[in-house]
Design an enzyme around this catalytic site. Structure first.
Site, PDB file in Angstrom:
ATOM      1  N   ARG A 106       1.122  -1.551  -0.162  1.00  0.00           N
ATOM      2  CA  ARG A 106      -0.389  -0.176   0.141  1.00  0.00           C
ATOM      3  C   ARG A 106       0.823   1.585   0.157  1.00  0.00           C
ATOM      4  NH1 ARG A 106      -3.728   3.347   4.598  1.00  0.00           N
ATOM      5  NH2 ARG A 106      -4.547   4.769   3.168  1.00  0.00           N
ATOM      6  N   HIS A 151      -3.199  10.963   0.238  1.00  0.00           N
ATOM      7  CA  HIS A 151      -2.930  10.892   1.758  1.00  0.00           C
ATOM      8  C   HIS A 151      -2.839  11.725   2.366  1.00  0.00           C
ATOM      9  CE1 HIS A 151      -2.078   7.371   4.764  1.00  0.00           C
ATOM     10  NE2 HIS A 151      -1.411   8.099   5.601  1.00  0.00           N
ATOM     11  N   TYR A 337      -6.636   1.792  14.981  1.00  0.00           N
ATOM     12  CA  TYR A 337      -5.228   1.961  15.995  1.00  0.00           C
ATOM     13  C   TYR A 337      -5.304   1.210  17.834  1.00  0.00           C
ATOM     14  CZ  TYR A 337      -2.464   3.847  12.532  1.00  0.00           C
ATOM     15  OH  TYR A 337      -1.259   3.740  11.064  1.00  0.00           O
ATOM     16  N   GLU A 402      -4.641   0.016   7.755  1.00  0.00           N
ATOM     17  CA  GLU A 402      -3.470  -0.095   8.667  1.00  0.00           C
ATOM     18  C   GLU A 402      -3.628   0.070  10.088  1.00  0.00           C
ATOM     19  OE1 GLU A 402      -2.614   4.925   8.419  1.00  0.00           O
ATOM     20  OE2 GLU A 402      -3.079   4.815   6.518  1.00  0.00           O
TER      21      GLU A 402
HETATM   22  C1  GBH Z   1      -2.687   7.247  10.780  1.00  0.00           C
HETATM   23  O1  GBH Z   1      -3.611   8.615  11.202  1.00  0.00           O
HETATM   24  C2  GBH Z   1      -1.980   7.779   9.272  1.00  0.00           C
HETATM   25  O2  GBH Z   1      -3.190   7.501   8.399  1.00  0.00           O
HETATM   26  C3  GBH Z   1       0.070   7.964   8.906  1.00  0.00           C
HETATM   27  O3  GBH Z   1      -0.393   8.635   8.395  1.00  0.00           O
HETATM   28  C4  GBH Z   1      -0.215   7.621  10.174  1.00  0.00           C
HETATM   29  O4  GBH Z   1       1.249   7.801  10.084  1.00  0.00           O
HETATM   30  C5  GBH Z   1      -0.384   6.253  11.386  1.00  0.00           C
HETATM   31  O5  GBH Z   1      -1.634   6.995  11.816  1.00  0.00           O
HETATM   32  C6  GBH Z   1      -0.146   6.677  13.087  1.00  0.00           C
HETATM   33  O6  GBH Z   1       0.173   8.337  13.719  1.00  0.00           O
HETATM   34  O7  GBH Z   1       0.227  13.456  18.075  1.00  0.00           O
HETATM   35  O8  GBH Z   1      -1.275  13.527  20.164  1.00  0.00           O
HETATM   36  O9  GBH Z   1      -1.870  15.176  18.238  1.00  0.00           O
HETATM   37  C7  GBH Z   1      -4.246   8.067  13.010  1.00  0.00           C
HETATM   38  C8  GBH Z   1      -4.914   9.079  13.186  1.00  0.00           C
HETATM   39  C9  GBH Z   1      -3.918  11.571  14.185  1.00  0.00           C
HETATM   40  C10 GBH Z   1      -3.526   9.529  15.392  1.00  0.00           C
HETATM   41  C11 GBH Z   1      -2.893  12.231  14.374  1.00  0.00           C
HETATM   42  C12 GBH Z   1      -2.655  10.563  15.705  1.00  0.00           C
HETATM   43  C13 GBH Z   1      -2.107  12.741  16.713  1.00  0.00           C
HETATM   44  C14 GBH Z   1      -2.397  12.911  17.704  1.00  0.00           C
HETATM   45  N1  GBH Z   1      -3.973  10.033  13.695  1.00  0.00           N
HETATM   46  N2  GBH Z   1      -3.071  11.886  15.732  1.00  0.00           N
HETATM   47  S1  GBH Z   1      -1.252  13.409  18.496  1.00  0.00           S
END
Ligand code: GBH
Length: 513
Positions: A106, A151, A337, A402
């Protein structure tokens, strides 16, 4: 790190200190050997995205993207000018993925590489040739390319007219998709239009953590989300009408958490949280009736009226729009996640009426976590969200696109390895025992990459990248070898067997021991 992140973490953690923990009943996946096998129709893959890995930010005719611009100003502290240098090292990356036995690769394309001015009249053929080489290499190495159009990175110029808060973006996205399909639809069979529209809209147009940094809470995310839904739907129809092959698939990816009610006597808080998080941009596509979830429409309208507005802050989807959007995904793309606790909150003036939902989302302090405080480890949440998707949306094919966790950077990454084990086990139970139609499980991520606002302080890779070396040297971690083995065996052991410590390990500073 930006200060908001600490604030956000406190914001996420505080309520669970206040509310304490609640016991939840989690289903146990059976250890039956048959259930731990990977069925033939399940593909295991590995993922990355263009901006996080490519680097080469101004090379061969590429223009700055929104993220280039955002990271180059405001003393952001990190950028992706070089990142993993995958633009130049793509052959090595693809070889690593193939040697790890992954069947599914991907990746995303850089819009500002392909259409530097944003205009369809100005195609950058260096980029077209580059991606042709990449995609052909993926196939040559025996993998199936799975391409995300968007993305989160677009030509920076679009943010001058409001980015995804402007309907012009719908037209621009169509133009871009048309160019991509024209050149690559004969090579690529698996497509995603937009990665996690909810996350981008919420952070980019509500909280202001992502470019363009809008803090238009209560409106911006909803407008952005609607524009993305329409852009997605138009591109879906464009593909189906002009570029479809009988075996092609095109869809969208949503990030969904699973929710557990803090108060067992009010389980509806979890349903409401689901609708605001996952349902907002899934219901219009996957439900029979289409449109936004009823609960969202009702509450946001009610809140808007209470604020003295005469119309809802959630824009309306008209009947033709509902029909345009409904059914526009060949699969349910799921990024999972972690999970959250949910709790109803009373409407007060103190801003606690969380993002229009009337639900507070918190972290259970009994859930273990590694370096990313937003990822408490809740594998059963994956099984539970798969069962919810099955029941709510008539058991669509699900591609988990993911799943992964950040660590501090040692190549002996046991927490990550165990995270994959426990999540894959839940996924297999959901598929083999509960009949969830899971077709793909894709690991996030191949490389230690540029992690958006977290810069280079949170690494999700199964391959260590030395960001201090000019060569950006790659070294597979323990999780890589473990996954390689599992994919080869096409089954998980009934209990997790801790991999032995290799002779050499590398820590986050690149030091070998
Ligand atoms: C995914 O988003 C993305 O698709 C990917 O690109 C990314 O690398 C991966 O997750 C891992 O993060 O730092 O406390 O402010 C998941 C959603 C959006 C969750 C940003 C974490 C920041 C939290 N993510 N968020 S913080």
């Amino acid at each position: 790190m930006k200060p908001f992140s600490i604030g956000l973490q406190i914001f996420l953690l505080l309520p669970c200190l206040i509310f304490g923990r609640t016991t939840v009943n989690l289903p146990n996946p059976s250890d039956d050997d048959e259930l731990l096998k990977f069925p033939d129709d399940l593909m295991i893959g590995v993922a990355s995205s263009a901006f996080q890995t490519e680097g080469a930010w101004d090379v061969d005719g590429k223009s700055p993207s929104n993220w280039d611009e955002y990271t180059h100003v405001n003393n952001f502290g990190a950028n992706a000018d070089i990142a993993c240098d995958s633009y130049h090292k793509y052959k090595e990356d693809i070889k690593l993925a193939a040697n790890g036995n992954f069947k599914f690769f991907r990746m995303s394309l850089s819009w500002s590489r392909i259409l530097p001015t944003g205009s369809i009249g100005n195609i950058n053929y260096n980029a077209i040739n580059h991606y042709k080489n990449v995609l052909n290499e993926v196939k040559k190495q025996g993998m199936i390319p799975f391409v995300t159009l968007y993305h989160w990175d677009h030509p920076a110029i679009f943010d001058k007219f409001g980015g995804w808060n402007s309907e012009k973006m719908i037209i621009a996205f169509n133009d871009y998709a048309q160019v991509v399909f024209k050149h690559f639809a004969n090579i690529v069979k698996f497509w995603t239009t937009i990665n996690e529209p909810m996350v981008y809209c919420y952070y980019g147009h509500g909280k202001g953590f992502f470019p363009p940094g809008d803090t238009f809470e209560g409106r911006g995310p909803y407008i952005c989300g609607q524009n993305m839904l329409i852009a997605h739907a138009q591109v879906y129809h464009l593909f189906k009408n002009k570029y479809n092959n009988s075996d092609s698939q095109i869809g969208i990816v949503n990030a969904c958490w699973n929710f557990y009610p803090e108060n067992p006597s009010e389980p509806e808080s979890a349903d409401i949280a689901f609708e605001y998080n996952c349902g907002w941009l899934s219901n219009p596509i996957f439900s029979k009736e289409g449109d936004y979830p009823v609960i969202m429409k009702q509450r946001i309208k009610e809140n808007s009226y209470l604020e003295g507005l005469s119309t809802s802050r959630l824009p309306e989807l008209t009947e033709p729009m509902i029909n345009l959007i409904k059914g526009t995904s060949d699969y349910f793309g799921l990024n999972y996640y972690s999970s959250r606790m949910s709790d109803k909150v009373e409407k007060t003036q103190s801003g606690k009426w969380f993002d229009d939902s009337g639900v507070n989302m918190t972290i259970n302090n009994e859930w273990p976590m590694d370096v990313a405080t937003w990822i408490p480890i809740v594998p059963e949440g994956l099984g539970d969200i798969l069962r919810i998707i099955k029941n709510k949306y008539n058991n669509p094919p699900v591609y988990i696109l993911e799943n992964g966790i950040a660590s501090n950077g040692s190549s002996y990454d046991l927490v990550r390895t165990k995270y994959f084990y426990s999540h894959m086990k839940e996924m297999l139970a959901a598929k083999n025992r509960d009949g969830c139609n899971v077709k793909a499980y894709v690991v996030w991520s191949l490389l230690d990459s540029f992690e958006w606002v977290a810069g280079y302080r949170q690494y999700f890779g199964i391959v260590y990248v030395d960001h201090n070396s000019p060569q950006r040297t790659r070294t597979p971690k323990t999780s890589y070898y473990w996954l390689k083995d599992m994919i080869h065996q096409r089954a998980l052991p009934s209990t997790f067997i801790t991999p032995l410590k290799p002779l050499k390990t590398i820590d986050s500073t690149g030091t070998e021991s």
